[in-house]
Design an enzyme around this catalytic site. Sequence first.
Site, PDB file in Angstrom:
ATOM      1  N   GLY A  13       5.073  -0.880   0.261  1.00 29.57           N
ATOM      2  CA  GLY A  13       4.842  -2.316   0.104  1.00 29.57           C
ATOM      3  C   GLY A  13       6.131  -3.111   0.095  1.00 29.57           C
ATOM      4  O   GLY A  13       7.138  -2.716   0.689  1.00 29.57           O
ATOM      5  N   ARG A  41      -0.635  -0.555   7.492  1.00 32.70           N
ATOM      6  CA  ARG A  41       0.701  -0.895   6.984  1.00 32.70           C
ATOM      7  C   ARG A  41       1.760   0.011   7.597  1.00 32.70           C
ATOM      8  O   ARG A  41       2.822  -0.435   8.025  1.00 32.70           O
ATOM      9  CB  ARG A  41       0.722  -0.756   5.468  1.00 32.70           C
ATOM     10  CG  ARG A  41       0.981  -2.079   4.839  1.00 32.70           C
ATOM     11  CD  ARG A  41       1.314  -2.070   3.404  1.00 32.70           C
ATOM     12  NE  ARG A  41       1.470  -3.488   3.058  1.00 32.70           N
ATOM     13  CZ  ARG A  41       1.680  -3.949   1.859  1.00 32.70           C
ATOM     14  NH1 ARG A  41       1.737  -3.127   0.850  1.00 32.70           N
ATOM     15  NH2 ARG A  41       1.831  -5.227   1.648  1.00 32.70           N
ATOM     16  N   THR A  91       0.545  -2.033  -9.124  1.00 33.31           N
ATOM     17  CA  THR A  91       0.046  -1.902 -10.499  1.00 33.31           C
ATOM     18  C   THR A  91      -0.504  -3.260 -10.936  1.00 33.31           C
ATOM     19  O   THR A  91       0.076  -3.926 -11.776  1.00 33.31           O
ATOM     20  CB  THR A  91       1.191  -1.487 -11.447  1.00 33.31           C
ATOM     21  OG1 THR A  91       2.306  -2.396 -11.241  1.00 33.31           O
ATOM     22  CG2 THR A  91       1.657  -0.075 -11.200  1.00 33.31           C
ATOM     23  N   PRO A  92      -1.601  -3.692 -10.299  1.00 35.49           N
ATOM     24  CA  PRO A  92      -2.098  -5.051 -10.574  1.00 35.49           C
ATOM     25  C   PRO A  92      -2.705  -5.180 -11.978  1.00 35.49           C
ATOM     26  O   PRO A  92      -2.844  -4.183 -12.677  1.00 35.49           O
ATOM     27  CB  PRO A  92      -3.190  -5.227  -9.509  1.00 35.49           C
ATOM     28  CG  PRO A  92      -3.650  -3.844  -9.187  1.00 35.49           C
ATOM     29  CD  PRO A  92      -2.473  -2.952  -9.378  1.00 35.49           C
ATOM     30  N   GLU A 164      11.495 -11.469  -3.878  1.00 34.55           N
ATOM     31  CA  GLU A 164      11.054 -11.623  -2.493  1.00 34.55           C
ATOM     32  C   GLU A 164      11.816 -12.775  -1.846  1.00 34.55           C
ATOM     33  O   GLU A 164      12.140 -13.762  -2.486  1.00 34.55           O
ATOM     34  CB  GLU A 164       9.547 -11.862  -2.450  1.00 34.55           C
ATOM     35  CG  GLU A 164       8.811 -10.577  -2.760  1.00 34.55           C
ATOM     36  CD  GLU A 164       7.309 -10.748  -2.795  1.00 34.55           C
ATOM     37  OE1 GLU A 164       6.780 -11.572  -2.042  1.00 34.55           O
ATOM     38  OE2 GLU A 164       6.682 -10.039  -3.601  1.00 34.55           O
ATOM     39  N   CYS A 275       4.193 -10.894  -9.705  1.00 35.25           N
ATOM     40  CA  CYS A 275       4.633 -10.138 -10.882  1.00 35.25           C
ATOM     41  C   CYS A 275       4.759 -10.908 -12.196  1.00 35.25           C
ATOM     42  O   CYS A 275       4.428 -10.353 -13.245  1.00 35.25           O
ATOM     43  CB  CYS A 275       5.939  -9.435 -10.565  1.00 35.25           C
ATOM     44  SG  CYS A 275       5.669  -8.120  -9.358  1.00 35.25           S
TER      45      CYS A 275
END
Length: 458
Positions: A13, A41, A91-92, A164, A275
């Site tokens: 990811g 992906r 890890t939502p 990001e 996050c």
Amino acid sequence: MSHQKRILCIGAGYVGGPTMAVMAMKCPEYRFDVVDINPDRIARWNSDQLPIFEPGLDEVVRGARGRNLFFSTDIADGIRAADIIFVSVNTPTKTFGEGAGMASDLQYWERTAHEIVEHAEGDKIIVEKSTLPVRTAEAMERILKANTRGRRFEVVSNPEFLSEGTAVRDLLEGDRVLIGAHESDSGRAAAESVADIYRHWMAEDRIIMTSVWSSELSKLVANAFLAQRISSINAVSALCEKTDADVGEIARAVGSDSRIGSRFLNASVGFGGSCFKKDILNLVYIARSYHLHEVADYWEMVVRLNEFQMHRFVQRMVREMFNTVAGKRIALFGFAFKADTGDTRESPAITVARLLLDERAKLIVSDPQALENARMDLADAGEGVTYTPDPYTAAEGADAVAVLTEWRQYRDLDFERIFRSMRQPAFLFDGRNILDHHALRKIGFQVYPLGSRALNSF
Ligand code: NAD
Ligand code: UGA
């Protein structure tokens, strides 16, 4: 070519892909394999259309791919061949059962532990790269140790601090690398092996060694502190709008105290991203599970203030536009949660758009990178929303423009042209304070900066 060491990363990811690409660039004598359960992906990582947009990433990937960087879906083979396994799966926040809406959903994480147990043939170092609740390594170890069959597994924590939009730069020039390991000979040796990767480009004094538990918790705390600064300045922005003080001036005055520092004090329509909210809610959940309710309440306010800020922004729009936006055309400039990314996860633009749609506004969404995601986020909104990458087209015939992402190119737009193409009076709400408000007022806009007095003719 045979490589000195083989490094595997499970999870291709936003974190796994760029991190391994930079490591592969800096450590040509190691081989890096990145695996994922999502074949699309992986196909995109192997193509010219990478699955994520990050400045500088294309070059780094192109330089190492096929040499010592490989993307594949063969998880079992990857595990068998690896000396060190980074786990950077998602890890939502949990959406069901105990802790729903607060705790971390560790199902993807746990699945990798079982996969490692099933396929590992020799000793492995397992590196927690995902952001995890404190003491998660214990659960991973229990699964691994219940199934050792002669193999030795050492779990090390190495959380990621990249942002990001600046991932490549953050990976190359990060403030620090954090490695948490157990206080045993094998724990220390494992931490050294991980540190050796980073030593290829990071100075020794930037590599921080701690216990596993401190490392896991430091990651949650770092994100909580960063988000807390934004909520603090956003709280002040609300007060400024009532008192004619200017939040930009306050941020400068307060931030020039070297103990406070000037960064992360930009008032905004709210923080977003995958996050901050998730990690703070996780921290809150952990504190509550230890009955530390004051600690939990303290951090929860950071998230509540952020919700308040997004609602407050829309309430101000509605109030200033004569208490109704029903049927009015509103151009949203920016949908990504921040500039230089196409990512819209938890973007404040989603909340703002939904609140405006509740008020029956017609939205024209514009963004240079995030329209594909915006379409998915607002898929159920139907005809109330249209999309265009071009801000001039978005503003045509609109009653208002709302700036929601701090894209640089928005500063350089021809606002005279935009003003002429809009319905009058033309409103401009700057949710990022990136525009020249006095110049806009001169053109004729009714200007609403965030956290300071409106510049209008009413
Ligand atoms: P992501 O959703 O972009 O990527 C995770 C990937 O893991 C997905 O491609 C998914 O298909 C894959 N996956 C899930 N289960 C798998 C399994 N069992 N086997 C193989 N692959 C599997 O997530 P991300 O943004 O890269 O975040 C990963 C972790 O890093 C999270 O814990 C996050 O909190 C943390 N983190 C993210 C950022 C960021 O900027 N996005 C920064 C620092 C830390
Ligand atoms: C954040 C952290 O900065 C990283 O260190 C961390 O690794 C990462 O979360 C993570 O764990 O995922 P990221 O969410 O990518 O990185 O982006 P940030 O630059 O932190 O911005 C987060 C949000 O805060 C954005 O919506 C941004 O626009 C907003 N923001 C930021 C403000 O509103 N004001 C500011 O002054 C700074």
